[in-house]
Design an enzyme around this catalytic site. Sequence first.
Site, PDB file in Angstrom:
ATOM      1  N   GLY A   1     -18.514  -1.309  -1.387  1.00  0.00           N
ATOM      2  CA  GLY A   1     -17.659  -0.591  -0.314  1.00  0.00           C
ATOM      3  C   GLY A   1     -16.543   0.232  -0.882  1.00  0.00           C
ATOM      4  O   GLY A   1     -16.168   0.152  -1.883  1.00  0.00           O
TER       5      GLY A   1
ATOM      6  N   GLY B   1     -10.019   3.723   1.893  1.00  0.00           N
ATOM      7  CA  GLY B   1      -9.352   4.910   1.694  1.00  0.00           C
ATOM      8  C   GLY B   1      -8.572   5.079   0.156  1.00  0.00           C
ATOM      9  O   GLY B   1      -8.412   6.092  -0.224  1.00  0.00           O
ATOM     10  N   TYR B   2      -8.392   3.836  -0.448  1.00  0.00           N
ATOM     11  CA  TYR B   2      -7.746   3.721  -1.526  1.00  0.00           C
ATOM     12  C   TYR B   2      -8.401   2.945  -2.700  1.00  0.00           C
ATOM     13  O   TYR B   2      -7.868   2.870  -3.704  1.00  0.00           O
ATOM     14  CB  TYR B   2      -6.267   2.887  -1.330  1.00  0.00           C
ATOM     15  CG  TYR B   2      -5.613   4.193  -0.525  1.00  0.00           C
ATOM     16  CD1 TYR B   2      -4.684   5.014  -1.020  1.00  0.00           C
ATOM     17  CD2 TYR B   2      -5.751   4.285   1.012  1.00  0.00           C
ATOM     18  CE1 TYR B   2      -4.142   5.949  -0.390  1.00  0.00           C
ATOM     19  CE2 TYR B   2      -5.071   5.126   1.544  1.00  0.00           C
ATOM     20  CZ  TYR B   2      -4.271   6.117   0.993  1.00  0.00           C
ATOM     21  OH  TYR B   2      -3.636   6.874   1.684  1.00  0.00           O
ATOM     22  N   ALA B   3      -9.525   2.697  -2.381  1.00  0.00           N
ATOM     23  CA  ALA B   3     -10.253   1.744  -3.316  1.00  0.00           C
ATOM     24  C   ALA B   3     -11.643   1.737  -3.454  1.00  0.00           C
ATOM     25  O   ALA B   3     -12.296   2.082  -2.289  1.00  0.00           O
ATOM     26  CB  ALA B   3      -9.864   0.307  -3.376  1.00  0.00           C
TER      27      ALA B   3
ATOM     28  N   ASP C   1      -2.818  -4.102   9.109  1.00  0.00           N
ATOM     29  CA  ASP C   1      -4.041  -3.065   9.250  1.00  0.00           C
ATOM     30  C   ASP C   1      -5.113  -4.055   9.469  1.00  0.00           C
ATOM     31  O   ASP C   1      -6.098  -3.930   9.027  1.00  0.00           O
ATOM     32  CB  ASP C   1      -3.998  -2.299   7.837  1.00  0.00           C
ATOM     33  CG  ASP C   1      -5.108  -1.211   7.622  1.00  0.00           C
ATOM     34  OD1 ASP C   1      -5.263  -0.609   8.873  1.00  0.00           O
ATOM     35  OD2 ASP C   1      -5.608  -1.029   6.711  1.00  0.00           O
TER      36      ASP C   1
HETATM   37  N1  LIG Z   1     -14.348  -9.578  -1.294  1.00  0.00           N
HETATM   38  C1  LIG Z   1     -15.273  -8.723  -0.685  1.00  0.00           C
HETATM   39  N2  LIG Z   1     -16.739  -9.065  -0.504  1.00  0.00           N
HETATM   40  C2  LIG Z   1     -17.491  -8.037  -0.027  1.00  0.00           C
HETATM   41  N3  LIG Z   1     -17.171  -6.905   0.161  1.00  0.00           N
HETATM   42  C3  LIG Z   1     -15.876  -6.573   0.059  1.00  0.00           C
HETATM   43  C4  LIG Z   1     -14.736  -7.452  -0.291  1.00  0.00           C
HETATM   44  N4  LIG Z   1     -13.669  -6.764  -0.584  1.00  0.00           N
HETATM   45  C5  LIG Z   1     -13.821  -5.459   0.119  1.00  0.00           C
HETATM   46  N5  LIG Z   1     -15.216  -5.332   0.464  1.00  0.00           N
HETATM   47  C6  LIG Z   1     -15.780  -4.197   0.873  1.00  0.00           C
HETATM   48  O1  LIG Z   1     -15.017  -2.869   0.605  1.00  0.00           O
HETATM   49  C7  LIG Z   1     -14.630  -2.324   1.521  1.00  0.00           C
HETATM   50  C8  LIG Z   1     -12.921  -1.568   1.331  1.00  0.00           C
HETATM   51  O2  LIG Z   1     -12.708  -2.516   0.903  1.00  0.00           O
HETATM   52  P1  LIG Z   1     -10.734  -2.697   1.216  1.00  0.00           P
HETATM   53  O3  LIG Z   1     -10.658  -2.433   2.503  1.00  0.00           O
HETATM   54  O4  LIG Z   1      -9.889  -3.751   0.211  1.00  0.00           O
HETATM   55  O5  LIG Z   1     -10.413  -1.208   0.448  1.00  0.00           O
HETATM   56  P2  LIG Z   1      -9.070   0.019   1.083  1.00  0.00           P
HETATM   57  O6  LIG Z   1      -9.250   1.080  -0.103  1.00  0.00           O
HETATM   58  O7  LIG Z   1      -7.863  -0.844   0.860  1.00  0.00           O
HETATM   59  O8  LIG Z   1      -9.439   0.063   2.207  1.00  0.00           O
HETATM   60  P3  LIG Z   1      -8.616   0.716   3.321  1.00  0.00           P
HETATM   61  O9  LIG Z   1      -8.984   2.090   3.665  1.00  0.00           O
HETATM   62  O10 LIG Z   1      -8.553  -0.198   4.648  1.00  0.00           O
HETATM   63  O11 LIG Z   1      -7.282   1.025   2.757  1.00  0.00           O
HETATM   64  C9  LIG Z   1     -14.412  -3.084   2.673  1.00  0.00           C
HETATM   65  O12 LIG Z   1     -14.381  -2.826   3.878  1.00  0.00           O
HETATM   66  C10 LIG Z   1     -15.634  -4.112   2.468  1.00  0.00           C
HETATM   67  O13 LIG Z   1     -17.018  -3.383   3.045  1.00  0.00           O
END
Ligand SMILES: Nc1ncnc2c1ncn2[C@@H]1O[C@H](COP(=O)(O)OP(=O)(O)OP(=O)(O)O)[C@@H](O)[C@H]1O
Length: 368
Positions: A163, A166-168, A279
């Site tokens: 996955g 936007g930030y990870a 969010d």
């Molecule tokens: N525990 C998990 N198990 C399986 N897939 C996961 C898990 N955590 C995150 N993912 C996958 O990774 C993607 C990105 O994770 P996350 O939303 O935490 O990142 P983010 O950069 O904070 O996103 P955002 O753009 O919402 O800020 C999720 O949409 C999901 O598809």
Amino acid sequence: MRRRHRAGFSDSISSLDLASLGAEVERIDQPSPTAALEDCSTSLESIESRSVESIESAESEPTSSKASTSSDSENHQSSATSVHWRGFFRLLKKGPGIPFQTLPPLKPRLTRRKSKRVRDDMVPQLSSTLDAELCCFKSTWKNFSLSELHEATNNFSHEYLIGEGGYAEVYKGQLKSGKLVAIKRLTRGSSEEMTMDFLSELGIIVHVDHPNIAKLIGYGVEGGMHLVLQLSPHGSLASLLYGPKEKLSWGIRFKIAVGTAEGLSYLHEGCQRRIIHKDIKASNILLTEDFDAQISDFGLAKWLPDQWTHHTVSRVEGTFGYLPPEFFMHGIVDEKTDVYAFGVLLLELITGRQAVDSSQQSLVMQNH
Ligand SMILES: Nc1ncnc2c1ncn2[C@@H]1O[C@H](COP(=O)(O)OP(=O)(O)OP(=O)(O)O)[C@@H](O)[C@H]1O
């Protein structure tokens, strides 16, 4: 200090966009780990290094004051809280050897006032409550070394990438014990933004324990910031709902809706702190083996003191398509911010369409 903005159909929502909506936004306080860190991070702004050490090296610097709308007492509290967070980060780096204290449980929640507006005398003693927060930090969380994370993810290889937000980047990993995990590696944004995101997420997750909230297993602060989470085998709701082959039965959709509602109800009313996620969206709803919904990604979440009717923010953060009008217009954040986003999620579950489609049409507007 710039904070992260998330956007569904364009890169970001700027303060100019907000101004053009005629918004009159007032900042009154930020009762969350993120907020505490804003002060801390302001003093870190001159520090260029992206390493964790950069945080520690700032400890000798004076803490800056808050925005001009804050009162002196708020400034004082904020300075105190930022000191607490620096200590927290030091603890994180030390890892498993830390003797975590056990403190008496937090006081029962107060009944919320129905008053229209927060007053200065309602501002809680955040610094003293933070002491309690830090000591509640779960000793069961493991501090993973960078080599352990590398080993689990085959050096963060592309095949393990499950996955991207936007930030990870999120990688599937297998620990030595055989346990499968998801490793979220913060990769984007300035070092201050990543630090705030990371600590905000940890600071919220420390309070929560519910079947419909994603579970943290540990963290890693070597060579970057990492959260090690329980793996959700079906990924996010977004990946299934908008995926090439939509395969969610009505029964599963219903289960996901109910699970998400229960997770939200817990955050708002069931746990010791009143937590606003800010969010809620399909990509932040993870699905277990049994399609139980788990709310994840607490990077933007806020605590609200019980006495406050709402919180007002000066920056628009969140995801287009899920933001309620009062948030856009006045920066108002409260439980209804999440409830509105949940309503959008329900529309998505029912229609199978995205909150904002490829032609930037809002699902809510289309259903008016
Ligand atoms: N525990 C998990 N198990 C399986 N897939 C996961 C898990 N955590 C995150 N993912 C996958 O990774 C993607 C990105 O994770 P996350 O939303 O935490 O990142 P983010 O950069 O904070 O996103 P955002 O753009 O919402 O800020 C999720 O949409 C999901 O598809």
